[in-house]
Write an enzyme that holds these catalytic residues in place. Structure first.
Site, PDB file in Angstrom:
ATOM      1  N   ASN A   9       0.870  -1.054  -0.005  1.00 11.21           N
ATOM      2  CA  ASN A   9       0.013  -0.017  -0.130  1.00 11.21           C
ATOM      3  C   ASN A   9       0.711   1.121  -0.072  1.00 11.21           C
ATOM      4  O   ASN A   9       1.514   1.484   0.892  1.00 11.21           O
ATOM      5  CB  ASN A   9      -0.703  -0.277   1.241  1.00 11.21           C
ATOM      6  CG  ASN A   9      -1.837   1.256   1.191  1.00 11.21           C
ATOM      7  OD1 ASN A   9      -1.641   2.111   0.499  1.00 11.21           O
ATOM      8  ND2 ASN A   9      -2.342   1.406   2.629  1.00 11.21           N
ATOM      9  N   TRP A  10       1.004   1.939  -1.121  1.00 18.75           N
ATOM     10  CA  TRP A  10       1.749   3.076  -1.164  1.00 18.75           C
ATOM     11  C   TRP A  10       1.452   4.450  -0.680  1.00 18.75           C
ATOM     12  O   TRP A  10       2.329   5.216  -0.427  1.00 18.75           O
ATOM     13  CB  TRP A  10       2.301   3.306  -2.832  1.00 18.75           C
ATOM     14  CG  TRP A  10       2.858   1.984  -3.510  1.00 18.75           C
ATOM     15  CD1 TRP A  10       3.429   0.921  -2.862  1.00 18.75           C
ATOM     16  CD2 TRP A  10       3.327   2.023  -4.894  1.00 18.75           C
ATOM     17  NE1 TRP A  10       4.088   0.175  -3.781  1.00 18.75           N
ATOM     18  CE2 TRP A  10       3.997   0.812  -4.943  1.00 18.75           C
ATOM     19  CE3 TRP A  10       3.077   2.822  -5.878  1.00 18.75           C
ATOM     20  CZ2 TRP A  10       4.501   0.327  -6.255  1.00 18.75           C
ATOM     21  CZ3 TRP A  10       3.474   2.418  -7.206  1.00 18.75           C
ATOM     22  CH2 TRP A  10       4.117   1.112  -7.422  1.00 18.75           C
ATOM     23  N   HIS A  94      -9.583   0.935   5.091  1.00  9.00           N
ATOM     24  CA  HIS A  94      -8.414   1.273   5.724  1.00  9.00           C
ATOM     25  C   HIS A  94      -8.478   2.066   7.024  1.00  9.00           C
ATOM     26  O   HIS A  94      -9.203   3.007   7.031  1.00  9.00           O
ATOM     27  CB  HIS A  94      -7.231   1.761   4.503  1.00  9.00           C
ATOM     28  CG  HIS A  94      -5.984   1.861   5.301  1.00  9.00           C
ATOM     29  ND1 HIS A  94      -5.398   2.555   6.236  1.00  9.00           N
ATOM     30  CD2 HIS A  94      -4.861   0.980   5.090  1.00  9.00           C
ATOM     31  CE1 HIS A  94      -4.380   2.448   6.639  1.00  9.00           C
ATOM     32  NE2 HIS A  94      -3.863   1.142   5.933  1.00  9.00           N
ATOM     33  N   GLU A  96      -6.705   4.470   8.006  1.00  5.46           N
ATOM     34  CA  GLU A  96      -6.690   5.952   7.690  1.00  5.46           C
ATOM     35  C   GLU A  96      -7.904   6.647   7.090  1.00  5.46           C
ATOM     36  O   GLU A  96      -8.101   7.865   7.271  1.00  5.46           O
ATOM     37  CB  GLU A  96      -5.306   6.065   6.700  1.00  5.46           C
ATOM     38  CG  GLU A  96      -4.159   5.731   7.697  1.00  5.46           C
ATOM     39  CD  GLU A  96      -2.985   5.280   6.776  1.00  5.46           C
ATOM     40  OE1 GLU A  96      -3.029   5.359   5.742  1.00  5.46           O
ATOM     41  OE2 GLU A  96      -2.042   4.664   7.607  1.00  5.46           O
ATOM     42  N   GLU A 166      -5.229  -5.147  10.561  1.00  8.98           N
ATOM     43  CA  GLU A 166      -4.169  -4.343  10.909  1.00  8.98           C
ATOM     44  C   GLU A 166      -4.566  -3.378  12.136  1.00  8.98           C
ATOM     45  O   GLU A 166      -5.319  -2.551  12.085  1.00  8.98           O
ATOM     46  CB  GLU A 166      -4.281  -3.131   9.834  1.00  8.98           C
ATOM     47  CG  GLU A 166      -3.801  -3.762   8.457  1.00  8.98           C
ATOM     48  CD  GLU A 166      -3.405  -2.674   7.356  1.00  8.98           C
ATOM     49  OE1 GLU A 166      -2.207  -2.660   6.830  1.00  8.98           O
ATOM     50  OE2 GLU A 166      -4.075  -1.435   7.152  1.00  8.98           O
ATOM     51  N   GLY A 172       2.536   2.209  10.908  1.00  7.51           N
ATOM     52  CA  GLY A 172       3.356   3.435  10.571  1.00  7.51           C
ATOM     53  C   GLY A 172       4.331   3.829  11.906  1.00  7.51           C
ATOM     54  O   GLY A 172       4.752   4.766  11.961  1.00  7.51           O
ATOM     55  N   SER A 211       3.462  -2.305  10.325  1.00  8.36           N
ATOM     56  CA  SER A 211       5.000  -2.163  10.458  1.00  8.36           C
ATOM     57  C   SER A 211       5.703  -3.624  10.078  1.00  8.36           C
ATOM     58  O   SER A 211       6.402  -4.016  10.644  1.00  8.36           O
ATOM     59  CB  SER A 211       5.426  -1.792  11.847  1.00  8.36           C
ATOM     60  OG  SER A 211       4.896  -0.511  12.045  1.00  8.36           O
ATOM     61  N   GLY A 232       2.813  -1.093   4.236  1.00  8.38           N
ATOM     62  CA  GLY A 232       2.998   0.258   3.978  1.00  8.38           C
ATOM     63  C   GLY A 232       4.210   0.786   3.689  1.00  8.38           C
ATOM     64  O   GLY A 232       4.817   0.509   2.594  1.00  8.38           O
ATOM     65  N   GLY A 233       5.137   1.287   4.825  1.00 11.69           N
ATOM     66  CA  GLY A 233       6.232   1.983   4.482  1.00 11.69           C
ATOM     67  C   GLY A 233       7.362   1.020   3.813  1.00 11.69           C
ATOM     68  O   GLY A 233       7.994   1.493   2.577  1.00 11.69           O
TER      69      GLY A 233
END
Ligand code: 13P
Length: 250
Positions: A9-10, A94, A96, A166, A172, A211, A232-233
């Site tokens: 997931n960019w 998600h 976010e 998640e 993050g 993470s 993610g990251g």
């Protein structure tokens, strides 16, 4: 048997040039692993990333999907549009989006249904906040989020869906749920589904996000109910992303 899958997931952490470079590096470096791999670029880059992915075995996904099929919904992207650009997956719910864009259990369920109707695999993200974990209500939160979608869409549609657990406190932050903590929730999710449909529960991919890194992927993937990761990251670095993907081999 369930296939494992790693999805990147960019988020909104890339530009056009780096998206091109990243996808090219992933294509060039993809190891021979018997598991699926996919990336979710920002909407704008979907056509271009999709062109580059054509003919590879790497899947394309979107980070969100509209609640409605078409109409006066300024700024939204509908499921059939994503399908036109060969999106195979769409993230739905998600944290976010739940936290910053007012996504609710109900709108998440609507997005899930839109994906199903367009023959796109929804990747339904669920997970508890830190205070919810501390209050000991993790299972209740996850059950509420999941049941909202099951009640709206029906258990049968989970035949073509992925669930991403998640925990919000691990996203993050560098904090990861331990493999045991994640496994416990994954098993709970699978049992909840099994109460409604045993076959679907056995076949559905339940992946972990929060993470995920090359250093912890192997332990997570060794757990019986963890079928991959939503990253993610570390999905923004081809090397780390592919190392995570390679962790299935070990
Ligand atoms: P991080 O891997 O950066 O923690 O993000 C996880 C995530 O939100 C994937 O959807």
């Amino acid at each position: 048997m369930r296939r494992d899958i790693v999805i990147g997931n960019w988020k909104m952490k890339i530009n056009q040039q780096s998206a091109q470079a990243l996808v090219d590096e992933i294509i060039a470096g993809i190891p021979d692993v018997d598991a699926d791999l996919a990336v979710c670029p920002p909407y704008l880059y979907i056509p271009e990333v999709g062109q580059r992915l054509a003919g590879t075995r790497i899947g394309l996904g979107a980070q969100n999907i509209a609640t409605h099929l078409e109409g006066a919904y300024t700024g939204e992207i509908a499921a059939p549009m994503l399908k036109e650009f060969l999106c195979k997956y769409a993230l739905v719910g998600h944290s976010e989006r739940r936290a910053n864009y007012a996504d609710t259990d109900e709108t998440v369920a609507m997005r899930f249904q839109q994906a199903i109707d367009a023959d796109i695999i929804p990747v339904l993200a669920i997970g508890e906040l830190l205070e919810e974990r501390e209050q000991g209500v993790t299972f209740d939160v996850v059950a509420r989020q999941l049941n909202a979608v099951i009640d709206f869409s029906g258990i049968e549609n989970f035949q073509n869906a992925i669930i991403a657990y998640e925990p919000v406190w691990a996203i993050g932050t560098g904090l990861t749920a331990s493999a045991e903590q994640a496994q416990e929730v994954h098993l709970y999710i699978r049992q909840l589904l099994a109460d409604k449909n045993q076959r679907i529960a056995e076949n559905i991919q339940i992946i972990y996000g929060g993470s995920v890194k090359p250093q912890n992927a192997e332990a997570l993937f060794a757990m019986p109910d963890i079928d991959g990761a939503l990253v993610g990251g570390d999905s923004l670095k081809a090397d780390s992303f592919l190392k995570i993907y390679s962790s299935f081999q070990k």
